[in-house]
Design a protein around this motif. Structure first.
Motif, PDB file in Angstrom:
ATOM      1  N   VAL A  77     -23.913  57.007 -48.053  1.00 42.00           N
ATOM      2  CA  VAL A  77     -25.234  57.091 -48.664  1.00 42.00           C
ATOM      3  C   VAL A  77     -26.161  57.701 -47.620  1.00 42.00           C
ATOM      4  O   VAL A  77     -26.374  57.103 -46.563  1.00 42.00           O
ATOM      5  N   PRO A  78     -26.681  58.914 -47.855  1.00 44.40           N
ATOM      6  CA  PRO A  78     -27.538  59.553 -46.857  1.00 44.40           C
ATOM      7  C   PRO A  78     -28.689  58.643 -46.436  1.00 44.40           C
ATOM      8  O   PRO A  78     -29.362  58.039 -47.265  1.00 44.40           O
ATOM      9  N   GLY A  79     -28.873  58.556 -45.106  1.00 47.26           N
ATOM     10  CA  GLY A  79     -29.954  57.734 -44.559  1.00 47.26           C
ATOM     11  C   GLY A  79     -29.595  56.284 -44.406  1.00 47.26           C
ATOM     12  O   GLY A  79     -30.396  55.504 -43.873  1.00 47.26           O
ATOM     13  N   GLU A  80     -28.382  55.864 -44.848  1.00 50.23           N
ATOM     14  CA  GLU A  80     -28.026  54.453 -44.775  1.00 50.23           C
ATOM     15  C   GLU A  80     -26.712  54.220 -44.022  1.00 50.23           C
ATOM     16  O   GLU A  80     -26.686  53.489 -43.034  1.00 50.23           O
ATOM     17  N   PHE A  81     -25.611  54.806 -44.480  1.00 49.75           N
ATOM     18  CA  PHE A  81     -24.339  54.517 -43.826  1.00 49.75           C
ATOM     19  C   PHE A  81     -23.308  55.580 -44.191  1.00 49.75           C
ATOM     20  O   PHE A  81     -23.465  56.317 -45.151  1.00 49.75           O
ATOM     21  N   THR A  82     -22.239  55.599 -43.390  1.00 46.80           N
ATOM     22  CA  THR A  82     -21.006  56.326 -43.705  1.00 46.80           C
ATOM     23  C   THR A  82     -19.860  55.354 -43.469  1.00 46.80           C
ATOM     24  O   THR A  82     -19.816  54.669 -42.435  1.00 46.80           O
ATOM     25  N   ARG A  83     -18.927  55.272 -44.419  1.00 49.47           N
ATOM     26  CA  ARG A  83     -17.852  54.278 -44.350  1.00 49.47           C
ATOM     27  C   ARG A  83     -16.522  54.973 -44.617  1.00 49.47           C
ATOM     28  O   ARG A  83     -16.387  55.727 -45.588  1.00 49.47           O
ATOM     29  N   VAL A  84     -15.556  54.732 -43.731  1.00 55.69           N
ATOM     30  CA  VAL A  84     -14.216  55.280 -43.872  1.00 55.69           C
ATOM     31  C   VAL A  84     -13.237  54.123 -44.096  1.00 55.69           C
ATOM     32  O   VAL A  84     -13.265  53.136 -43.354  1.00 55.69           O
ATOM     33  N   HIS A  85     -12.385  54.271 -45.127  1.00 55.89           N
ATOM     34  CA  HIS A  85     -11.337  53.285 -45.406  1.00 55.89           C
ATOM     35  C   HIS A  85      -9.991  53.919 -45.085  1.00 55.89           C
ATOM     36  O   HIS A  85      -9.673  54.987 -45.587  1.00 55.89           O
ATOM     37  N   MET A  86      -9.230  53.237 -44.231  1.00 56.44           N
ATOM     38  CA  MET A  86      -7.891  53.718 -43.888  1.00 56.44           C
ATOM     39  C   MET A  86      -6.886  52.634 -44.264  1.00 56.44           C
ATOM     40  O   MET A  86      -7.063  51.454 -43.928  1.00 56.44           O
ATOM     41  N   TYR A  87      -5.827  53.053 -44.988  1.00 60.57           N
ATOM     42  CA  TYR A  87      -4.777  52.116 -45.389  1.00 60.57           C
ATOM     43  C   TYR A  87      -3.470  52.588 -44.767  1.00 60.57           C
ATOM     44  O   TYR A  87      -3.027  53.712 -45.011  1.00 60.57           O
ATOM     45  N   ILE A  88      -2.866  51.714 -43.917  1.00 56.81           N
ATOM     46  CA  ILE A  88      -1.614  52.098 -43.265  1.00 56.81           C
ATOM     47  C   ILE A  88      -0.647  50.914 -43.313  1.00 56.81           C
ATOM     48  O   ILE A  88      -1.064  49.750 -43.270  1.00 56.81           O
ATOM     49  N   PRO A  89       0.654  51.198 -43.405  1.00 55.51           N
ATOM     50  CA  PRO A  89       1.640  50.114 -43.310  1.00 55.51           C
ATOM     51  C   PRO A  89       1.813  49.706 -41.852  1.00 55.51           C
ATOM     52  O   PRO A  89       1.839  50.555 -40.957  1.00 55.51           O
ATOM     53  N   THR A  90       1.893  48.425 -41.589  1.00 54.50           N
ATOM     54  CA  THR A  90       2.031  47.947 -40.203  1.00 54.50           C
ATOM     55  C   THR A  90       3.087  46.857 -40.149  1.00 54.50           C
ATOM     56  O   THR A  90       3.501  46.292 -41.158  1.00 54.50           O
ATOM     57  N   GLU A  91       3.502  46.579 -38.943  1.00 53.61           N
ATOM     58  CA  GLU A  91       4.403  45.448 -38.714  1.00 53.61           C
ATOM     59  C   GLU A  91       3.921  44.713 -37.477  1.00 53.61           C
ATOM     60  O   GLU A  91       3.173  45.254 -36.647  1.00 53.61           O
ATOM     61  N   LYS A  92       4.354  43.465 -37.358  1.00 48.59           N
ATOM     62  CA  LYS A  92       3.913  42.669 -36.212  1.00 48.59           C
ATOM     63  C   LYS A  92       4.575  43.179 -34.952  1.00 48.59           C
ATOM     64  O   LYS A  92       5.742  43.551 -34.928  1.00 48.59           O
ATOM     65  N   GLY A  93       3.787  43.200 -33.842  1.00 45.21           N
ATOM     66  CA  GLY A  93       4.328  43.627 -32.559  1.00 45.21           C
ATOM     67  C   GLY A  93       4.130  42.561 -31.506  1.00 45.21           C
ATOM     68  O   GLY A  93       3.370  41.604 -31.687  1.00 45.21           O
ATOM     69  N   GLY A  94       4.799  42.723 -30.382  1.00 42.13           N
ATOM     70  CA  GLY A  94       4.621  41.770 -29.295  1.00 42.13           C
ATOM     71  C   GLY A  94       3.342  42.052 -28.542  1.00 42.13           C
ATOM     72  O   GLY A  94       2.604  42.982 -28.823  1.00 42.13           O
ATOM     73  N   ASP A  95       3.074  41.232 -27.535  1.00 43.57           N
ATOM     74  CA  ASP A  95       1.869  41.436 -26.720  1.00 43.57           C
ATOM     75  C   ASP A  95       2.042  42.679 -25.877  1.00 43.57           C
ATOM     76  O   ASP A  95       3.044  42.859 -25.179  1.00 43.57           O
TER      77      ASP A  95
END
Length: 569
Positions: free
Chosen positions: A542-560
Motif C-alpha cells: 500500500v503506497p505510503g504505508e507498507f510493502t510485504r513479501v510472503h515466501m513459502y518454502i519447504p524446510t526440515e529440522k536441522g541441528g545447531d
C-alpha cells in the motif's frame, strides 16, 4: 495320443470372439442410429405434408366462404331475398335474379355443384350446376338447410348423391343472410364437390390423408375410404399424425405406411451383417497366417520398449536365428539405440548437474556492486570522521558478510544463522544511509533451527532499505515473521516504507520487474532451482504505508549451527 493345440489354433477362436463382439456392437449402434434418423426424417416429412395440407385447405375454404359472404351481404341480393314470396310478379323477378346470381357463381367457380336458398316465409330456391336450371332434385331439397346462428356453417354428407355425372360426394357451406338490423332473413347453401378438398391434400408416395367430421371420413386421397368410421382406419402399420382445423372442426389425419421404412431398415441390417461377416473372416485369415514365434518376438520387443520408456536404458534384446531377418535387424537396431541413449543419458545427467551448480554459483554470486562501493565509501568517510575502532568494526562486519555470501555457495544454513547475518547486513546499511533501522523478529524458537538456503532474506531487506526507506521521514522498521503452515515455512518480510505503486507491483507479480528489483528475480530463480514448484513468492503493498513479501518454502529440522562458523577470520 491326443494332439495338443498350437498357439495359433488357440488364438483363432479368441480372435473370432474378440472380433465379433465389437463388430456386432458397432453394427447394432449403426442400425439404431439409422432407425432414429429414418424415424425423425419420416415424422418430419409427415408433419410437413400435413401442415401443407392444412394450409392449402384453409386457403381453399376461405375462397368459397368469401364468395358466399360476398353474396349474402350484397344489398341487391338481400332485397331479392326479402321480395321472394311476394306477389307473383315481384317474387318471380326476385327469384329469377337470384337464379342468375347462382348460375354466375357456379360457372365462375369449379367444384360448386349447386346453390340453395331458404327465404322468408318458408320459400326455397335451388340451382343445380349440371342442369343449369332451378330444380328440386333428389339431392337438392330442404334437408340441406340446418338451424344455425353462425354466419358460416359447414355441413358434410358421408352418403353419395347421384347427379348427371354419376355418384358424387358433397359437402355444404351455409351462410346466414341478415338485414341491416342483423336479423336473419334466410340461408344460402353452397354445395361443393368433395374433390375440392381432395385436390388440396399433400400426399407422398407412402402417405394417405383422411379428413374426418363427426367420426367419419368426408374426404381422402383414397376415395374408397369416404364414409367409413375412424375406427375402421388401420394405424397399426402406419405412423399417424393428426391436426384439427379451427374454423370447421374437421380433423385431418395423415397415415404414413411403414413398409418403405421397414424395407430400408432391413436392407441396412443385411448390409451391416455382411460387413460384420467380411471383417470377421478377414481377421481370422490374418490371424491364421500369423505365427506364434512372431507374436512372441514382437511381445519381447514391446516389453523392452516399455522398459526403455520408463527409464531403464540397460534393457537389451536377444537375437534369435529362427526369427525372420527383419525382426533380428530390429532387435540389433534397438540394442544399438539403447547403448547410445544410455551413454547420452549419463552425459546429460552430468552436464545438467554441472549446469545446475554453475547456475547456483552464478546466481548466489550476484551481489550488488553498488552496495560494495557505497559501503566501502561510507566506511572510508567514517574512518576520516571518527577513527580506527569504528572503521575496524565496519570492515570486519563487511568481511564477514562477504565471506558468508561467497563461501560454500548453495549450502543450507539455519533460520537462526540467516537472521544473524541479516542483522549484520542491516547494521552496515544503516551506517551507510545515516539512519537507524529497527528490526523486529517474530520467529518461534522451534523454527529457528529449521534449514533453509543462504541469502534468501537479504535481497528483500536490501530492497526495503534502497527503495522503501529512501527519503523516509521518521522511524524505519523492518519486520521478520515466520510460521509453519501445512508443511511449509511461511516467511513474511515487511517494511513501513513508502510502498510500491500498483503498476510496478503488477509487473513484479507478473515476473516483469524493472531494473531496480534484480534481487527479486535472483531469489525467484534460486527458489526454482532449490525447491522446484514447492516454493512460491507473493507480494502486497500500500503506497505510503507498507510493502510485504510472503515466501513459502519447504524446510526440515536441522541441528545447531554455529552462527559465526562462516565468519572466522
Amino acid at each position: 495320443m491326443r494332439k495338443e493345440k498350437t498357439f495359433r489354433e488357440k488364438l483363432l477362436p479368441l480372435i473370432l470372439a474378440l472380433a465379433a463382439i465389437p463388430v456386432v456392437i458397432l453394427s447394432v449402434m449403426a442400425i439404431v442410429s439409422l432407425e432414429e434418423t429414418l424415424t425423425d426424417r419420416y415424422q418430419e416429412q409427415v408433419k410437413n405434408d400435413l401442415q401443407q395440407s392444412v394450409r392449402m385447405l384453409d386457403v381453399t375454404l376461405d375462397k368459397y366462404t368469401s364468395i358466399l359472404h360476398e353474396l349474402s351481404t350484397d344489398e341487391e341480393f338481400q332485397e331479392n331475398v326479402r321480395n321472394l314470396g311476394e306477389e307473383q310478379g315481384k317474387g318471380k323477378a326476385a327469384g329469377e335474379s337470384i337464379q342468375q346470381d347462382f348460375a354466375y357463381i357456379c360457372r365462375r367457380n369449379t367444384g360448386i355443384e349447386g346453390m340453395s336458398l331458404l327465404g322468408p316465409r318458408g320459400t326455397s330456391l335451388f340451382y343445380e350446376r349440371e342442369e343449369e336450371a332451378s330444380k328440386s332434385d333428389s339431392w337438392m331439397d330442404e334437408s340441406l338447410f340446418v338451424e344455425t346462428d353462425q354466419e358460416i356453417t359447414y355441413h358434410t354428407d358421408t352418403a353419395p348423391v347421384f347427379t348427371k355425372s354419376g355418384e358424387q360426394y358433397l359437402f355444404h357451406i351455409i351462410g346466414l343472410i341478415k338485414d341491416e338490423e342483423e336479423n336473419a332473413i334466410g340461408q344460402v347453401v353452397m354445395s361443393l364437390n368433395e374433390s375440392v378438398i381432395r385436390e388440396t391434400i399433400q400426399n407422398g408416395s407412402n402417405t394417405t390423408t383422411f379428413i374426418i367430421d363427426k367420426g367419419r371420413v368426408i374426404s381422402s386421397s383414397d376415395s374408397s375410404a369416404i364414409g367409413i368410421s375412424t375406427k375402421e382406419l388401420s394405424g397399426d402399420s402406419s405412423y399417424v399424425e393428426t391436426r384439427t382445423m379451427k374454423d370447421t372442426g374437421w380433423k385431418i389425419e395423415e397415415h404414413y405406411s411403414l413398409s418403405l421404412y421397414a424395407r430400408t431398415l432391413w436392407g441396412q441390417v443385411i448390409f451391416e451383417l455382411m460387413i460384420a461377416v467380411a471383417v470377421i473372416v478377414i481377421l481370422v485369415v490374418v490371424a491364421y497366417f500369423m505365427s506364434a514365434p512372431l507374436v512372441r518376438q514382437v511381445g519381447r520387443i514391446v516389453t523392452a520398449m516399455n522398459a526403455a520408456r520408463s527409464g531403464d536404458f540397460s534393457v537389451r534384446l536377444t537375437a534369435d536365428k529362427k526369427m525372420p531377418y527383419e525382426l533380428n535387424r530390429i532387435s540389433e537396431g534397438f540394442n544399438d539405440m539403447m547403448r547410445q541413449i544410455d551413454i547420452l543419458d549419463k552425459q546429460g545427467r552430468a552436464a545438467a548437474e554441472e549446469q545446475r551448480n554453475a547456475e547456483l554459483q552464478a546466481l548466489e554470486a550476484q551481489i550488488d556492486p553498488h552496495f560494495l562501493y557505497n559501503t566501502l565509501d561510507a566506511i572510508n568517510w567514517k574512518a576520516i570522521e571518527k577513527g580506527e575502532l569504528e572503521i575496524s568494526q565496519m570492515l570486519g562486519d563487511l568481511a564477514d558478510i562477504l565471506r558468508y555470501s561467497v563461501m560454500n555457495a548453495g549450502e543450507e544454513t539455519t533460520v537462526r544463522g540467516e537472521l544473524y547475518w541479516l542483522r549484520q547486513y542491516v547494521r552496515l546499511q544503516q551506517e551507510r544511509i545515516g539512519k537507524e533501522i529497527l528490526i523486529e523478529e517474530d520467529v518461534p524458537e522451534d523454527i529457528k533451527n529449521r534449514k533453509l538456503h543462504k541469502l534468501l532474506l537479504q535481497p528483500f531487506a536490501e530492497n526495503s532499505i534502497r527503495h522503501g526507506f529512501r527519503d523516509q521521514q521518521g522511524e524505519c522498521r523492518l519486520l521478520i515473521r515466520m510460521a509453519q503452515e501445512e508443511g511449509l515455512l511461511h516467511i513474511v518480510i515487511e517494511d513501513n516504507g513508502k510502498g510500491i505503486g500498483e503498476r510496478e507491483l503488477e509487473k513484479i507479480r507478473k515476473k516483469e520487474p524493472e531494473n531496480g528489483h534484480v534481487g527479486i528475480e535472483n531469489v525467484r530463480k534460486r527458489l526454482q532451482l532449490y525447491y522446484s514448484s514447492r516454493a512460491s513468492l507473493e507480494f502486497e503493498s500500500v503506497p505510503g504505508e507498507f510493502t510485504r513479501v510472503h515466501m513459502y518454502i519447504p524446510t526440515e529440522k536441522g541441528g545447531d549451527i554455529d552462527e559465526n562458523r562462516d565468519c572466522r577470520r
